[in-house]
Every structure is written in C-alpha cells, then in structure tokens.
Design an enzyme around this catalytic site. Sequence first.
Site, PDB file in Angstrom:
ATOM      1  N   HIS A  23       0.834  -1.202   0.000  1.00 50.94           N
ATOM      2  CA  HIS A  23       0.000   0.000   0.000  1.00 50.94           C
ATOM      3  C   HIS A  23       0.870   1.254   0.000  1.00 50.94           C
ATOM      4  CE1 HIS A  23      -3.967  -1.829   0.588  1.00 50.94           C
ATOM      5  NE2 HIS A  23      -3.264  -2.792   1.149  1.00 50.94           N
ATOM      6  N   ASP A 100      -5.576   6.197   0.732  1.00 48.69           N
ATOM      7  CA  ASP A 100      -5.727   4.798   0.352  1.00 48.69           C
ATOM      8  C   ASP A 100      -7.182   4.391   0.564  1.00 48.69           C
ATOM      9  OD1 ASP A 100      -5.752   1.824   0.631  1.00 48.69           O
ATOM     10  OD2 ASP A 100      -3.571   2.050   0.496  1.00 48.69           O
TER      11      ASP A 100
END
Length: 192
Positions: A23, A100
Amino acid sequence: MGERHRDQKSHYLVFPYPTQQGHINPMLQFSKLLHHKGVKITLLLCPGDHFRWLRPRRHQRVESVEAYLESFKQVGLRTLAKLLEKLSSSGCPANCIVYDAFIPWPLDVAKKFGIVGVVFFTQSCAVDNIDYHAYKGLLKLPLTKYDQSKILLPGLPPVEPGDMPSRLYDFRSYPAIYDIVVGQFSNVDKAD
C-alpha cells in the site's frame, strides 16, 4: 492574479494504508510523479512501531483488530484535522488529500476542510472489481469452492469460484479484514 498566488503550488497530503509495503510503495511512486510535475507532497506515515500491538508480548493484552482499527480511525481523524489546521496557518495549506481506499475516513476530513479528497486504489482492477460487486451485494456470498458454475462479472472474463479471493468464502471468520477490503467502497461515490 498577484505574484504570491501565482508562485504557490498545489500541496497534496498523501495518506497510504500504513500496514503493508504493497500500500505504501504504490502511493510513494505516485507521490514522486506528482512531485516531478511540481506538486508539493507531504507523505503521511505512521511511526514504525505503530502496529506493535500485532506482536503479543508477555503480560500484555492484545486488542482485537476491530478495536485497533476504530482507535486508529479516531486518532487519525483528530490528527489529520490538526495537521490541516496547522498547515492552513503556516502559509502552505494543503488543497488535496490522496488517501488509500482501505481507509476511507480521510475523505470526511477533506470535506470538512473544503479541500479535494481523492481515493487511491492499490489493489489490481480485477480484485477491486470483485470486491466492489461484493460490496454492492451483486455477488452472492459466501462463495463455495465446490460450485461448478463460472462467476460472471462486468469487465472480467468468466472466473472459476476457486480463483476468487479467499476472504469471500469465509468472510465471517475475519470480519475486520472483510470490512476493510469491501468497505473501501463505502464513500467512493463522494470522492473527488
């Protein structure tokens, strides 16, 4: 337009999901591209030991994933709001938060401060497509690996049930993980 306004460049806060390199790295690479285009970037990362609760220690109670995620959200909401206030008064205000998809709550802060909120998906399009259909209830869950019929989803070739993400077979065993992955679509329609 005054000289001062013309010289100011955009300032983006980039907030990756802090638990995995899968991520952080895509958002770091994206940040480098934006920086190369002249955008000021502030990458928001948690301290290295932020997730130490995952490692049990002697005589220490390990909290649940659900409790930790709720705590992370509450602390994150307050901390992000304080950072935006500080940046506003510093002469270098942020005008965009790129967050995110696994942590959709930064969009709430962006909207509160009247700045742009952009969702960033770090998983492949195919996986996000599957998770989106699960979120919308268009994919009947739980899946069964023994089902012989192919799964048909828009934008994907026919998929064997055994090729689907394992979390869709036994999502009740790991509700926090399921909630994170499928919950990434909870406010995507409100993102800029």
